[in-house]
Scaffold this active site. Structure first.
Site: not given
Ligand SMILES: Cc1ncc(COP(=O)(O)O)c(C=O)c1O
Length: 379
Positions: A33, A129, A257, A305
């Site tokens: 992700k 969550r 700055y 920046m």
């Molecule tokens: C639901 C879930 N599983 C696994 C992970 C992977 O976590 P990590 O990057 O700490 O291994 C994440 C990342 O935040 C997550 O949201």
């Protein structure tokens, strides 16, 4: 290159091999992700697959669609919540999805894009969550999935809040999750049970179950915020720039700055054309080192920046010299973990924060674990 994030795909591959071994017999799911934690989702996904990860996971439907558009196949889990529109995108991408309410299963089961869709039911065992805290609701959700001909019950999952810094609480979460998940699997033997993130995979052996979901460690960063070499992980990302200007500065003269650096003695200032718009956070003002000519030199003055200024001392390197902001040079290195400590944050935020303005370049090194500089093979 003005600024460059160099990503070592061989390092990601080796880190995944290590995680696959550490997690076995659980299968490895690599979390790509947020553009692979800033490393580039598709290249990271390919390296993860080459390193032995049968599964990939993302947070959003758009991220799943992007991977499929790049030609990446194989089991793919969208872990995040999905709006109706996003659900369509996720199903079109042939991704598995996560649900935790029996009421959401009906919409999923009737969705025109559903067809053999893998569904993972999430119990909130203490993260607070996503997921349901209600075990009966989780069971109803799972049974509704089983009853829907176009859906397939694929997983039972939970997520740890403290696997990195409070394993006792993570074990309490596991103790809440397992009786429910194991009872469900007794009725549905194909079900994959999964809970562990990187910290769980490396630090809590009993949390590995059937599938481990590793993100941070796959990129060679330490889930515990220490030195990744402690676990044999190799940092995959280097952030580089160069000395665009080198000039002498006299006592009383300043750089940047707000004049937050005023020279006390004669020295040479180097200007490096990378700034907070690239992900070098402004809070690193007067509180960060970079590597030039194989030595550490301090960032002095305000991070702006597009530029930072560094104190090169009395024997400055030539204009054009390479500057390493994150990574290794000579025998020295600066880890994302060091930035994170200085910024009172976590390494995740450092690489995710390297902005799209910084091009990513991919290569394959033959480096040993620990991030030391090494020879390179062809990209
Ligand atoms: C639901 C879930 N599983 C696994 C992970 C992977 O976590 P990590 O990057 O700490 O291994 C994440 C990342 O935040 C997550 O949201």
């Amino acid at each position: 290159m003005r600024a460059l994030a160099r990503v070592d795909l061989a390092a990601i591959e080796r880190n995944c091999e290590l995680l696959a071994r550490a997690g076995a017999p659980a299968a490895l799911c690599v979390v790509v992700k947020a553009d692979g934690y800033g490393h580039g989702a598709a290249p990271a996904a390919r390296a993860a697959q080459a390193g032995g990860a049968p599964w990939l996971a993302v947070a959003t439907a758009a991220e799943a669609a992007e991977l499929r558009a790049e030609g990446i196949e194989g089991p793919l889990l969208v872990m995040g919540a999905l709006s109706a529109r996003e659900l369509t995108v996720a199903l079109r991408a042939r991704a598995d999805v996560v649900v935790w309410r029996a009421a959401s299963v009906a919409a999923l089961a009737e969705h025109p894009q559903a067809g053999g869709t893998g569904v993972h039911v999430k119990l909130d065992s203490g993260m607070g969550r996503l997921g349901t805290r209600d075990v009966a609701e989780a069971t109803r959700t799972a049974e509704a999935v089983v009853a829907a001909p176009r859906l397939r019950l694929a997983g039972a999952m939970t997520h740890f809040a403290t696997a990195d810094d409070d394993p006792a609480y993570a074990r309490e979460q596991l103790a809440r999750f397992l009786p429910w998940a194991e009872a469900l699997r007794a009725r549905h033997p194909e079900l994959l049970l999964h809970a562990a993130n990187s910290a769980g995979t490396l630090g809590i052996p009993e949390s590995r179950l059937d599938l481990v979901r590793c993100g941070i460690a796959a990129y060679g960063m330490d889930p515990f915020g220490r030195d990744p070499a402690e676990h044999g992980l190799t940092p995959a990302l280097e952030l580089r720039s160069y000395l665009a200007e080198v000039k002498p500065i006299a006592p009383g003269e300043s750089a940047g700055y707000g004049r937050r650096f005023v020279a006390r003695e004669p020295t040479w200032i180097g200007t490096v054309p990378i700034g907070y718009a690239d992900g070098v956070r402004r809070a690193l003002t007067n509180d960060c080192d970079v590597l030039v000519d194989g030595r550490r030199v301090p960032v002095v003055g305000t991070v702006s920046m597009d530029n930072i200024t560094v104190d090169l001392g009395s024997q400055p390197p030539a204009r054009g010299a390479e500057v390493v902001l994150i990574g290794a040079q000579g025998g020295e290195r600066v880890l994302a973990e060091e930035w994170a400590r200085r910024l009172a944050t976590i390494n995740y935020e450092i690489t995710c924060g390297i902005s799209a303005r910084v091009p990513r370049a991919y290569h394959r090194s033959s480096a040993a674990a620990g991030g030391a500089a090494a020879g390179e093979a062809a990209a």
